[in-house]
Scaffold this motif. Structure first.
Motif, short mmCIF file in Angstrom:
data_model
loop_
_atom_site.label_atom_id
_atom_site.label_comp_id
_atom_site.label_asym_id
_atom_site.label_seq_id
_atom_site.Cartn_x
_atom_site.Cartn_y
_atom_site.Cartn_z
N LEU A 92 -3.39 -39.54 -1.24
CA LEU A 92 -4.36 -38.99 -0.92
C LEU A 92 -4.54 -37.54 -1.50
O LEU A 92 -3.57 -36.77 -1.40
N PRO A 93 -5.93 -37.10 -1.83
CA PRO A 93 -6.13 -35.88 -2.07
C PRO A 93 -6.07 -34.67 -0.93
O PRO A 93 -6.35 -35.12 0.14
N SER A 94 -5.23 -33.61 -1.34
CA SER A 94 -5.05 -32.54 -0.06
C SER A 94 -6.45 -32.24 0.54
O SER A 94 -6.48 -31.82 1.79
N ALA A 95 -7.45 -32.20 -0.14
CA ALA A 95 -8.96 -31.86 0.26
C ALA A 95 -9.10 -32.79 1.47
O ALA A 95 -10.01 -32.25 2.29
N TRP A 96 -8.61 -33.90 1.48
CA TRP A 96 -9.11 -35.04 2.72
C TRP A 96 -8.23 -34.75 4.05
O TRP A 96 -8.57 -35.36 5.02
N ARG A 98 7.27 -33.72 6.00
CA ARG A 98 8.13 -32.70 5.04
C ARG A 98 7.29 -32.80 3.96
O ARG A 98 6.13 -33.25 3.77
N THR A 99 7.80 -31.78 3.17
CA THR A 99 7.24 -31.64 1.77
C THR A 99 8.20 -31.77 0.85
O THR A 99 9.36 -31.71 0.88
N ILE A 100 7.51 -32.60 -0.35
CA ILE A 100 8.39 -32.73 -1.63
C ILE A 100 8.03 -32.51 -2.82
O ILE A 100 6.68 -32.30 -2.99
N ASP A 101 8.83 -32.45 -3.73
CA ASP A 101 8.30 -32.15 -5.01
C ASP A 101 8.15 -33.44 -5.89
O ASP A 101 8.95 -34.39 -5.71
N LEU A 102 7.11 -33.55 -6.64
CA LEU A 102 6.82 -34.76 -7.50
C LEU A 102 6.80 -34.32 -8.80
O LEU A 102 6.05 -33.34 -9.22
N VAL A 131 4.89 -30.86 -9.05
CA VAL A 131 3.75 -30.46 -7.99
C VAL A 131 4.35 -30.70 -6.62
O VAL A 131 5.35 -31.59 -6.53
N THR A 132 3.76 -30.10 -5.76
CA THR A 132 4.47 -30.34 -4.20
C THR A 132 3.27 -30.97 -3.53
O THR A 132 2.24 -30.86 -3.65
N PHE A 192 -0.09 -36.46 0.65
CA PHE A 192 -1.28 -35.58 0.23
C PHE A 192 -0.76 -34.76 -0.73
O PHE A 192 0.30 -33.79 -0.82
N VAL A 193 -1.60 -34.74 -1.98
CA VAL A 193 -1.20 -33.90 -3.26
C VAL A 193 -2.61 -33.10 -3.82
O VAL A 193 -3.75 -33.94 -3.54
#
Length: 96
Positions: A3-7, A18-22, A30-31, A54-55
Motif C-alpha cells: 500500500l502507499p505510505s500516504a495511507w 521492521r523496515t526493508i529495502d526493495l 527504496v525503503t 507500505f512504500v
C-alpha cells in the motif's frame, strides 16, 4: 499486500515490525515499512490477518495502485478470472 505510505496514518495505529529495502522494476532501491498483523478484507471475501508493506508511491492519474499479492488472494479464497478481469470465489483451498 503493498500500500502507499500516504495511507498508513488513515488506517490507524498499525504496529511497525521492521523496515526493508526493495528493488523496483527500474532497479531503484527504496525503503518500505512492514506492519502487522493487520486485518485485510477484499470486498466480498472473508477477512484474513497478514502483514502489509507500505512504500512511497506516485499517483497514476490521481490515484494510487496498491498491490494485492498472491498469498493474500489465496488466503482470502479469491481466484483471478483472467478473461473477465475480476475476482471469483474459490470453494476449496488447495493443500497440494
Amino acid at each position: 499486500m503493498v500500500l502507499p505510505s500516504a495511507w498508513k496514518e488513515r488506517l490507524g495505529g498499525l504496529e511497525s515490525t521492521r523496515t526493508i529495502d526493495l528493488e523496483t522494476a527500474t532497479q531503484t532501491i527504496v525503503t518500505g515499512e512492514v506492519c502487522g498483523p493487520v486485518r485485510i478484507q477484499v470486498e466480498g471475501f472473508p477477512a484474513i490477518y497478514n502483514e502489509v508493506l507500505f512504500v512511497e508511491m506516485n499517483r497514476d492519474d490521481g490515484e494510487y495502485e496498491p498491490l494485492i499479492g498472491n498469498i493474500v488472494l489465496a488466503q482470502s479464497q479469491a481466484g483471478v478470472d483472467m478473461l473477465g478481469h475480476r475476482l471469483v470465489p474459490i470453494k476449496h483451498m488447495d493443500l497440494k
